[in-house]
Enzyme design. Structure first.
Site, PDB file in Angstrom:
ATOM      1  N   CYS A  47      -0.323  14.621  12.946  1.00 28.68           N
ATOM      2  CA  CYS A  47      -0.535  15.830  13.042  1.00 28.68           C
ATOM      3  C   CYS A  47      -0.172  16.685  12.805  1.00 28.68           C
ATOM      4  O   CYS A  47       0.830  17.007  12.489  1.00 28.68           O
ATOM      5  CB  CYS A  47      -1.459  15.985  14.533  1.00 28.68           C
ATOM      6  SG  CYS A  47      -2.594  14.560  15.430  1.00 28.68           S
ATOM      7  N   GLU A  74      -0.002  20.173  13.704  1.00 31.35           N
ATOM      8  CA  GLU A  74       0.996  20.353  14.240  1.00 31.35           C
ATOM      9  C   GLU A  74       1.829  19.742  14.286  1.00 31.35           C
ATOM     10  O   GLU A  74       2.730  20.681  14.773  1.00 31.35           O
ATOM     11  CB  GLU A  74      -0.020  19.949  15.177  1.00 31.35           C
ATOM     12  CG  GLU A  74      -1.430  21.202  16.440  1.00 31.35           C
ATOM     13  CD  GLU A  74      -2.353  20.738  15.381  1.00 31.35           C
ATOM     14  OE1 GLU A  74      -2.306  19.271  15.170  1.00 31.35           O
ATOM     15  OE2 GLU A  74      -3.316  20.577  16.257  1.00 31.35           O
TER      16      GLU A  74
HETATM   17  N1  THU Z   1      -5.608  16.209  13.577  1.00 24.35           N
HETATM   18  C1  THU Z   1      -4.414  17.114  13.517  1.00 24.35           C
HETATM   19  O1  THU Z   1      -3.637  16.941  12.731  1.00 24.35           O
HETATM   20  N2  THU Z   1      -4.271  18.601  14.863  1.00 24.35           N
HETATM   21  C2  THU Z   1      -5.849  17.938  15.602  1.00 24.35           C
HETATM   22  O2  THU Z   1      -5.319  19.029  16.622  1.00 24.35           O
HETATM   23  C3  THU Z   1      -6.693  17.025  15.625  1.00 24.35           C
HETATM   24  C4  THU Z   1      -6.727  16.273  14.952  1.00 24.35           C
HETATM   25  C5  THU Z   1      -5.470  14.615  12.576  1.00 24.35           C
HETATM   26  C6  THU Z   1      -4.891  13.667  12.713  1.00 24.35           C
HETATM   27  C7  THU Z   1      -5.382  12.357  11.832  1.00 24.35           C
HETATM   28  O3  THU Z   1      -5.135  12.648  10.538  1.00 24.35           O
HETATM   29  C8  THU Z   1      -7.085  13.666  11.914  1.00 24.35           C
HETATM   30  O4  THU Z   1      -7.310  14.394  12.131  1.00 24.35           O
HETATM   31  C9  THU Z   1      -8.596  12.912  12.654  1.00 24.35           C
HETATM   32  O5  THU Z   1      -8.089  12.465  13.468  1.00 24.35           O
END
Ligand code: THU
Length: 161
Positions: free
Chosen positions: A73, A75
């Site tokens: 993610c 973050e």
């Molecule tokens: N994702 C994030 O990067 N941050 C979040 O807070 C929620 C989800 C990403 C993970 C994945 O690559 C995509 O979003 C779909 O879930």
């Protein structure tokens, strides 16, 4: 028997225009950072940006993988970058935005469970609460004073002492 209630407050702004300059700047950067996401599988591009106590701004975005659980993610990409570039520097504010290639990007999203746990570890380690600015590419903005609010009854290193 006892009962306890957990509640927290956060601010809701109509749009980025209602924010002060520093917060608007950081959110704008998080929105821009959606462009560096590698998200060919979900087509859901997440951008993050952090303002540190030393005044530096650091960028992150989600990085996916053909083997789904390997993906990271935005973050956690951001937090790892901060920790490598500026170890031991407190994180003041993190802004998170997203660009959904398949639909609207007009509401705030908040960090997933794994990211909440990761953010908490950095807060504890750096002894400083992290403010969160959450928004899509347009529309409402949520501001939370302390990311720890998102993970009540959390498991921390204290539990292992
Ligand atoms: N994702 C994030 O990067 N941050 C979040 O807070 C929620 C989800 C990403 C993970 C994945 O690559 C995509 O979003 C779909 O879930």
């Amino acid at each position: 028997m006892q009962q306890k209630e957990v509640r927290f407050e956060y601010d809701i702004y109509d749009s980025i225009q209602a924010l002060d300059k520093a917060d608007a700047n950081l959110l704008e950067q998080a929105r821009k950072n959606t462009a560096s996401a590698y998200a060919p599988y979900s087509e859901f591009k997440v951008g993050a940006a952090a303002l540190l106590a030393n005044g530096e701004m650091v960028n992150g975005s989600n990085q996916e993988n053909a083997s789904t659980p390997v993906g990271l993610c935005a973050e956690r990409v951001l937090l790892s970058a901060i920790s490598s570039l500026f170890p031991d520097t407190a994180i003041q504010t993190m802004a998170i935005s997203f660009h959904n290639m398949k639909g609207a990007s007009d509401h705030p999203i908040s960090p997933c469970g794994i990211c909440r746990q990761t953010i908490l570890e950095y807060q504890i380690r750096l002894k400083h609460p992290i403010r969160l600015i959450l928004s899509g590419m347009e529309g409402e903005v949520y501001i939370l004073p302390d990311a720890a609010q998102l993970l009540p009854l959390s498991f921390t290193s204290n539990d292992m002492k």
